[in-house]
Write a protein that holds these residues in place. Structure first.
Motif, mmCIF file in Angstrom:
data_model
loop_
_atom_site.group_PDB
_atom_site.id
_atom_site.type_symbol
_atom_site.label_atom_id
_atom_site.label_comp_id
_atom_site.label_asym_id
_atom_site.label_seq_id
_atom_site.Cartn_x
_atom_site.Cartn_y
_atom_site.Cartn_z
ATOM 1 N N TYR A 1 0.819 -1.199 0.000
ATOM 2 C CA TYR A 1 0.000 0.000 0.000
ATOM 3 C C TYR A 1 0.857 1.253 0.000
ATOM 4 O O TYR A 1 0.592 2.199 -0.728
ATOM 5 C CB TYR A 1 -0.945 0.009 1.209
ATOM 6 N N HIS A 2 1.866 1.269 0.864
ATOM 7 C CA HIS A 2 2.631 2.493 1.035
ATOM 8 C C HIS A 2 3.366 2.866 -0.245
ATOM 9 O O HIS A 2 3.324 3.995 -0.711
ATOM 10 C CB HIS A 2 3.622 2.312 2.197
ATOM 11 N N TRP A 3 4.038 1.879 -0.823
ATOM 12 C CA TRP A 3 4.737 2.160 -2.074
ATOM 13 C C TRP A 3 3.797 2.040 -3.250
ATOM 14 O O TRP A 3 3.728 2.940 -4.095
ATOM 15 C CB TRP A 3 5.929 1.198 -2.236
ATOM 16 N N GLY A 4 3.049 0.935 -3.323
ATOM 17 C CA GLY A 4 2.222 0.623 -4.480
ATOM 18 C C GLY A 4 1.009 1.514 -4.658
ATOM 19 O O GLY A 4 0.482 1.630 -5.751
ATOM 20 N N LYS A 5 0.538 2.170 -3.578
ATOM 21 C CA LYS A 5 -0.621 3.043 -3.733
ATOM 22 C C LYS A 5 -0.259 4.489 -3.390
ATOM 23 O O LYS A 5 -0.380 5.386 -4.220
ATOM 24 C CB LYS A 5 -1.777 2.582 -2.832
ATOM 25 N N HIS A 6 0.199 4.732 -2.162
ATOM 26 C CA HIS A 6 0.445 6.117 -1.752
ATOM 27 C C HIS A 6 1.525 6.770 -2.601
ATOM 28 O O HIS A 6 1.306 7.801 -3.234
ATOM 29 C CB HIS A 6 0.860 6.174 -0.272
ATOM 30 N N HIS A 7 2.714 6.149 -2.600
ATOM 31 C CA HIS A 7 3.834 6.740 -3.333
ATOM 32 C C HIS A 7 3.497 6.826 -4.813
ATOM 33 O O HIS A 7 3.740 7.845 -5.470
ATOM 34 C CB HIS A 7 5.093 5.885 -3.081
ATOM 35 N N LYS A 8 2.901 5.782 -5.328
ATOM 36 C CA LYS A 8 2.545 5.732 -6.755
ATOM 37 C C LYS A 8 1.598 6.874 -7.104
ATOM 38 O O LYS A 8 1.762 7.547 -8.117
ATOM 39 C CB LYS A 8 1.882 4.390 -7.045
ATOM 40 N N THR A 9 0.600 7.114 -6.243
ATOM 41 C CA THR A 9 -0.368 8.177 -6.507
ATOM 42 C C THR A 9 0.304 9.539 -6.530
ATOM 43 O O THR A 9 -0.020 10.390 -7.369
ATOM 44 C CB THR A 9 -1.477 8.145 -5.447
ATOM 45 N N TYR A 10 1.240 9.759 -5.619
ATOM 46 C CA TYR A 10 1.941 11.040 -5.617
ATOM 47 C C TYR A 10 2.669 11.259 -6.944
ATOM 48 O O TYR A 10 2.621 12.347 -7.534
ATOM 49 C CB TYR A 10 2.964 11.109 -4.480
ATOM 50 N N VAL A 11 3.368 10.209 -7.413
ATOM 51 C CA VAL A 11 4.138 10.344 -8.653
ATOM 52 C C VAL A 11 3.199 10.566 -9.841
ATOM 53 O O VAL A 11 3.420 11.461 -10.668
ATOM 54 C CB VAL A 11 5.021 9.092 -8.877
ATOM 55 N N GLU A 12 2.136 9.768 -9.898
ATOM 56 C CA GLU A 12 1.206 9.897 -11.036
ATOM 57 C C GLU A 12 0.543 11.261 -11.057
ATOM 58 O O GLU A 12 0.432 11.903 -12.103
ATOM 59 C CB GLU A 12 0.136 8.806 -10.952
ATOM 60 N N ASN A 13 0.072 11.694 -9.898
ATOM 61 C CA ASN A 13 -0.596 12.998 -9.835
ATOM 62 C C ASN A 13 0.367 14.130 -10.126
ATOM 63 O O ASN A 13 -0.006 15.138 -10.744
ATOM 64 C CB ASN A 13 -1.267 13.192 -8.476
ATOM 65 N N LEU A 14 1.613 13.988 -9.684
ATOM 66 C CA LEU A 14 2.611 15.008 -9.971
ATOM 67 C C LEU A 14 2.813 15.140 -11.479
ATOM 68 O O LEU A 14 2.804 16.246 -12.029
ATOM 69 C CB LEU A 14 3.946 14.660 -9.304
ATOM 70 N N ASN A 15 2.961 14.013 -12.146
ATOM 71 C CA ASN A 15 3.169 14.048 -13.591
ATOM 72 C C ASN A 15 2.007 14.733 -14.298
ATOM 73 O O ASN A 15 2.199 15.552 -15.185
ATOM 74 C CB ASN A 15 3.357 12.626 -14.134
#
Lengths: 271, 244
Positions: free
Chosen positions: A55-69
């Motif tokens: 969850y922490h890497w696969g969802k939270h961190h991933k969402t930050y990167v995707e939304n940033l892009n």
């Protein structure tokens, strides 16, 4: 992972590490990568479960990167390094919308490298000397770190960082830098803020957002989690070595710090 | 015999008077502080599993017995230290304690409201409000749906930890949607603001069940929102205005 020599006129020179950008049909677009932790997702068990990493890497961190892009594509922030996006979007406290995602992307990437399987123990060499100089002992430093992390109001991060020659005044540069100004400090930051914004060099971090520990520990054991994770922190991975260069280097990525006149340089050793 | 009895009664009377006199004498600080009331964890007005499936039993138990209890405990501890600091005239300690009091006291205040904001479906949870609150909502937000959408958007946008509030501005006689950070109570956004409904968007409020899907939690919680309580608070505070 790309590395480039930065020699811009701002006085900041040195090796800079940044996330690789994706090039599509010759046009550079926002494409920060979600870099995986440098170990399998279950490798931190029993301290941090695979489920948490999922969850922490696969969802939270991933969402930050995707939304940033999504946020920066086609804007002025597009094509810059992650560190630059963080610093520019911070905008001296008047944060632009991209700041939260950019800073959280950076923080999490740094976090996965701050911990490692079979980590823990004590730092050695120059880092240990500095910790003992600034805290008395490593044990004292660890205690202060734990109590800082446990006393955060709300979401945030706890950092071990190197504070360079600065007066404690925002945007000031100490005109008479002395050896005593440079020290190892423990800082707490709220939400997405990180000490890059104050020109500190982060050495280690712990995520104290609830999502970082809730699946494994829930409330009363937060202190236990902190202790356990710090024991997993790869602080021994920070290596100090002497470098005979005379020019001043500064590593923006926060994985190293400089002691003036290029006398000493630190770098996180990978692997 | 009767003389002895009278003597004994007389002695007891004197003794009693002396006891009364003794109690009032030993205090050197303001008697107000002696009667400082501490906080206590309120009971939930429903069982831990009563809000399923919107909010799981596991969350309700942790949220109430661990999180809220911790705020109460820490708040009382801070109050105790405050009392000593005030008694000693240690003003810098008084000031230093404020952030602990704000955080833990705020946590207690906010959660005490939150439990009343929720109700099991069979006890009216999720049932839309009646007038006068209903008309007021339509006037300010277009419709109940409009209010819910705004609450959910604001709640999802809170960065880090905090609360989203539906409140009444007593002075401006307006309904508002506000957010606060960490455990700041609604009143920190305006002294005339009265909380009608607060939704906790700290991760602990939804993580075991919803993980990072805060929007999903916000969507589902409306099925257990206690509009009756919100209406009562609204009417009480609106009425006060007109009586002045």
């Amino acid at each position: 992972m790309g590395r480039g020599w930065v020699g811009d006129g701002s006085g900041l020179t040195g090796w800079r590490r940044f996330s690789r950008k994706v090039t599509v049909s010759g046009v550079i677009t926002a494409g920060f990568e979600l870099k995986p932790p440098p170990y399998p997702l279950d490798a931190l068990e029993p301290h941090m479960s695979r489920e948490t990493l999922d969850y922490h890497w696969g969802k939270h961190h991933k969402t930050y990167v995707e939304n940033l892009n999504k946020q920066i594509v086609g804007t002025d922030l597009d094509g810059l390094s992650l560190e630059e996006v963080v610093l520019l979007s911070y905008n001296k406290g008047n944060m632009l919308p991209a700041f939260n995602n950019a800073a959280q992307a950076w923080n999490h990437e740094f976090f996965w490298e701050s911990i490692k399987p079979e980590g823990g123990g004590k730092p050695a060499g120059e880092l240990l000397r500095l910790i003992e100089r600034d805290f008395g002992s490593f044990e004292d430093c660890l205690e202060r770190f734990k109590s800082a992390a446990a006393s955060q109001f709300g979401s945030g991060w706890t950092w071990l960082a190197y504070k360079a020659n600065r007066l404690d005044v925002a945007n000031a540069v100490n005109p008479l830098p002395k050896e005593e100004d440079k020290k190892i400090v423990i800082v707490k930051t709220p939400n997405a803020v990180n000490p890059l914004l104050w020109d500190y060099s982060p050495l280690l971090t712990i995520d104290t957002w609830e999502h970082a520990y809730y699946l494994d520990f829930e409330v009363p054991s937060k202190c236990q989690m902190i202790f356990t994770k710090f024991e997993s922190n790869g602080s021994h991975r920070v290596v100090f070595y002497a470098e005979p260069k005379s020019s001043i280097h500064k590593h923006i990525h926060g994985q190293a710090c400089v002691m003036g006149n290029g006398k000493l340089k630190a770098r996180i050793r990978n692997g | 015999m009767s003389i002895i009895n009278v003597s004994i009664i007389f002695l007891i009377a004197i003794f009693a008077v002396n006891i009364d006199a003794g109690v009032g004498k030993t205090i050197t600080m303001d008697p107000c502080l002696e009667s400082m009331k501490t906080a206590s964890l309120p009971d939930l007005p429903y069982a831990y599993d009563a809000l399923e499936p919107a909010i799981s039993e596991e969350i309700m138990q942790l949220h109430h017995q661990k999180h809220h209890q911790t705020y109460v405990t820490q708040y009382n501890k801070a109050l105790g230290k405050l009392r000593s600091a005030l008694a000693d005239g240690d003003h810098s300690s008084v000031v230093k304690l404020q952030s602990l009091i704000k955080f833990n006291g705020g946590g207690h205040v906010n959660h005490a409201i939150f439990w009343k904001n929720l109700a099991p479906v069979h006890e009216g949870g999720g049932k839309p409000p009646h007038d006068p609150l209903s008309s007021a909502i339509d006037a300010h937000f277009g419709s109940l749906e409009g209010l819910i959408q705004k609450m959910n958007a604001e709640g999802a946008a809170v960065q880090g930890s905090g609360w989203v509030w539906f409140g009444l501005d007593k002075e401006l006689k307006r309904l508002v949607v506000e957010t606060t950070a960490n455990q700041d109570p609604l009143v920190t956004k305006g002294s005339h603001l009265v909380p009608l409904i607060g939704i906790d968007v700290w991760e602990h409020a939804y993580y075991p069940q919803y993980k990072n899907a805060r929007a999903e939690y916000l969507k589902n919680i409306w099925s257990v929102i206690n509009w009756k309580y919100a209406s009562d608070v609204y009417e009480r505070n609106n009425r006060d205005q007109t009586e002045i």
